[in-house]
Motif scaffolding. Structure first.
Motif, PDB file in Angstrom:
ATOM      1  N   ASN A  19       0.800  -1.224   0.000  1.00 42.23           N
ATOM      2  CA  ASN A  19       0.000   0.000   0.000  1.00 42.23           C
ATOM      3  C   ASN A  19       0.835   1.278   0.000  1.00 42.23           C
ATOM      4  N   LEU A  20       2.139   1.138  -0.032  1.00 44.06           N
ATOM      5  CA  LEU A  20       3.024   2.291  -0.100  1.00 44.06           C
ATOM      6  C   LEU A  20       2.898   2.928  -1.479  1.00 44.06           C
ATOM      7  N   GLU A  21       2.565   4.203  -1.514  1.00 46.19           N
ATOM      8  CA  GLU A  21       2.423   4.889  -2.798  1.00 46.19           C
ATOM      9  C   GLU A  21       3.766   4.937  -3.516  1.00 46.19           C
ATOM     10  N   LYS A  22       3.754   4.591  -4.782  1.00 48.92           N
ATOM     11  CA  LYS A  22       4.996   4.527  -5.563  1.00 48.92           C
ATOM     12  C   LYS A  22       5.395   5.876  -6.149  1.00 48.92           C
ATOM     13  N   HIS A  23       4.432   6.738  -6.443  1.00 52.90           N
ATOM     14  CA  HIS A  23       4.761   8.035  -7.040  1.00 52.90           C
ATOM     15  C   HIS A  23       5.713   8.862  -6.162  1.00 52.90           C
ATOM     16  N   PRO A  24       5.500   8.963  -4.850  1.00 51.35           N
ATOM     17  CA  PRO A  24       6.463   9.713  -4.038  1.00 51.35           C
ATOM     18  C   PRO A  24       7.884   9.115  -4.069  1.00 51.35           C
ATOM     19  N   LEU A  25       7.978   7.795  -4.224  1.00 50.11           N
ATOM     20  CA  LEU A  25       9.302   7.172  -4.339  1.00 50.11           C
ATOM     21  C   LEU A  25       9.990   7.625  -5.626  1.00 50.11           C
ATOM     22  N   GLU A  26       9.204   7.737  -6.696  1.00 48.61           N
ATOM     23  CA  GLU A  26       9.755   8.225  -7.964  1.00 48.61           C
ATOM     24  C   GLU A  26      10.203   9.675  -7.823  1.00 48.61           C
ATOM     25  N   GLU A  27       9.439  10.464  -7.092  1.00 50.73           N
ATOM     26  CA  GLU A  27       9.812  11.865  -6.852  1.00 50.73           C
ATOM     27  C   GLU A  27      11.102  11.946  -6.044  1.00 50.73           C
ATOM     28  N   LEU A  28      11.227  11.101  -5.017  1.00 49.72           N
ATOM     29  CA  LEU A  28      12.454  11.093  -4.217  1.00 49.72           C
ATOM     30  C   LEU A  28      13.637  10.661  -5.060  1.00 49.72           C
ATOM     31  N   LEU A  29      13.437   9.694  -5.923  1.00 51.24           N
ATOM     32  CA  LEU A  29      14.511   9.274  -6.829  1.00 51.24           C
ATOM     33  C   LEU A  29      14.990  10.460  -7.659  1.00 51.24           C
ATOM     34  N   LYS A  30      14.066  11.234  -8.217  1.00 53.86           N
ATOM     35  CA  LYS A  30      14.433  12.409  -9.013  1.00 53.86           C
ATOM     36  C   LYS A  30      15.218  13.419  -8.173  1.00 53.86           C
ATOM     37  N   ILE A  31      14.767  13.669  -6.954  1.00 54.83           N
ATOM     38  CA  ILE A  31      15.444  14.620  -6.068  1.00 54.83           C
ATOM     39  C   ILE A  31      16.868  14.154  -5.783  1.00 54.83           C
ATOM     40  N   ILE A  32      17.019  12.880  -5.471  1.00 55.49           N
ATOM     41  CA  ILE A  32      18.349  12.336  -5.147  1.00 55.49           C
ATOM     42  C   ILE A  32      19.245  12.369  -6.385  1.00 55.49           C
ATOM     43  N   GLU A  33      18.735  11.937  -7.527  1.00 53.59           N
ATOM     44  CA  GLU A  33      19.566  11.925  -8.738  1.00 53.59           C
ATOM     45  C   GLU A  33      19.977  13.335  -9.147  1.00 53.59           C
ATOM     46  N   GLU A  34      19.082  14.291  -8.994  1.00 58.12           N
ATOM     47  CA  GLU A  34      19.431  15.680  -9.315  1.00 58.12           C
ATOM     48  C   GLU A  34      20.523  16.190  -8.373  1.00 58.12           C
ATOM     49  N   ALA A  35      20.386  15.906  -7.082  1.00 61.77           N
ATOM     50  CA  ALA A  35      21.398  16.346  -6.115  1.00 61.77           C
ATOM     51  C   ALA A  35      22.750  15.692  -6.413  1.00 61.77           C
ATOM     52  N   ILE A  36      22.738  14.410  -6.726  1.00 57.57           N
ATOM     53  CA  ILE A  36      23.981  13.712  -7.049  1.00 57.57           C
ATOM     54  C   ILE A  36      24.622  14.319  -8.297  1.00 57.57           C
ATOM     55  N   GLU A  39      26.339  17.493  -7.575  1.00 57.04           N
ATOM     56  CA  GLU A  39      27.303  17.389  -6.476  1.00 57.04           C
ATOM     57  C   GLU A  39      26.833  18.132  -5.225  1.00 57.04           C
ATOM     58  N   LYS A  40      25.562  17.983  -4.907  1.00 57.89           N
ATOM     59  CA  LYS A  40      24.977  18.601  -3.714  1.00 57.89           C
ATOM     60  C   LYS A  40      24.989  17.600  -2.567  1.00 57.89           C
ATOM     61  N   ASN A  41      24.889  18.119  -1.362  1.00 62.46           N
ATOM     62  CA  ASN A  41      24.846  17.293  -0.159  1.00 62.46           C
ATOM     63  C   ASN A  41      23.416  16.835   0.107  1.00 62.46           C
ATOM     64  N   ILE A  42      23.302  15.619   0.607  1.00 62.66           N
ATOM     65  CA  ILE A  42      22.016  15.092   1.047  1.00 62.66           C
ATOM     66  C   ILE A  42      22.186  14.703   2.514  1.00 62.66           C
ATOM     67  N   PHE A  43      21.460  15.398   3.370  1.00 62.41           N
ATOM     68  CA  PHE A  43      21.521  15.144   4.809  1.00 62.41           C
ATOM     69  C   PHE A  43      20.347  14.260   5.194  1.00 62.41           C
ATOM     70  N   VAL A  44      20.631  13.160   5.893  1.00 65.92           N
ATOM     71  CA  VAL A  44      19.594  12.228   6.332  1.00 65.92           C
ATOM     72  C   VAL A  44      19.593  12.245   7.858  1.00 65.92           C
ATOM     73  N   LEU A  45      18.423  12.557   8.437  1.00 62.56           N
ATOM     74  CA  LEU A  45      18.318  12.726   9.882  1.00 62.56           C
ATOM     75  C   LEU A  45      17.314  11.758  10.472  1.00 62.56           C
ATOM     76  N   GLY A  46      17.508  11.436  11.731  1.00 57.87           N
ATOM     77  CA  GLY A  46      16.553  10.622  12.476  1.00 57.87           C
ATOM     78  C   GLY A  46      16.969  10.540  13.928  1.00 57.87           C
ATOM     79  N   ASN A  47      16.061  10.059  14.754  1.00 50.39           N
ATOM     80  CA  ASN A  47      16.317   9.826  16.180  1.00 50.39           C
ATOM     81  C   ASN A  47      16.143   8.334  16.468  1.00 50.39           C
TER      82      ASN A  47
END
Length: 186
Positions: A19-36, A39-47
């Protein structure tokens, strides 16, 4: 009894993935590939467990993707990997500011922030997201399926269809592996 628990957990995990929507995953892929590509930084945060997942994302993208595609250099960072800086800001400023204070020294135009959270309401993640957005950066939150503070203004929201913290964290890693392996194999 335990076998029943295993079966129920598996069913919930499979249901969350189905049930996980696939379209947002495709959007995240685009964001990550564009940043890569820029040569931009991608910060991943969590607790907590999501902090460990953030570190795992960094490993899988920086080693997994870059090692397999040597010409493709990724710039992923987890701001929970330096315990001395976290405890210094937590003690001297506020635990709610541990990410913002680091980001003030690290971000550049075009960088990306990805917040991994079960609840979506952790003040330090919300403040980090608000700060980088005020600086014009893109934000992504990957969290549960309930309304929460991270979702209210993230540029991209990926809602895990579960409230079980284990399932949400399992899906954090599923998303990491799907994206990093896809990029690596392209």
């Amino acid at each position: 009894m335990f076998k029943n628990f295993i079966s129920l957990y598996e069913k919930e995990y499979i249901s969350a993935l189905e049930n996980l929507e696939k379209h947002p995953l495709e959007e995240l892929l685009k964001i990550i590939e564009e940043a890569i590509s820029q040569e931009k930084n991608i910060f991943v945060l969590g607790n907590g467990g999501s902090s460990a997942s953030a570190s795992h994302w960094v490993c899988d993208f920086n080693k997994g993707v870059s090692f397999n595609k040597r010409e493709l250099k990724t710039r992923f960072f987890s701001l929970t990997d330096n315990i001395p800086i976290i405890t210094a800001y937590g003690n001297d400023v506020s635990y709610d500011e541990i990410f913002v204070e680091q980001l003030k020294n690290l971000i550049n135009k075009g960088d990306v922030l990805i917040s991994l959270s079960v609840s979506g309401n952790s003040k330090n993640l919300v403040r980090a997201q608000d700060y980088v957005q005020s600086q014009g950066l893109k934000t992504v939150c990957i969290t549960n399926n309930k309304p929460n503070l991270l979702k209210r203004n993230a540029n991209l929201t990926i809602s895990i269809p579960s409230e079980n913290y284990g399932i949400v964290e399992d899906c954090h890693m599923y998303i990491c592996h799907v994206l990093s392996q896809y990029i690596s194999q392209r």
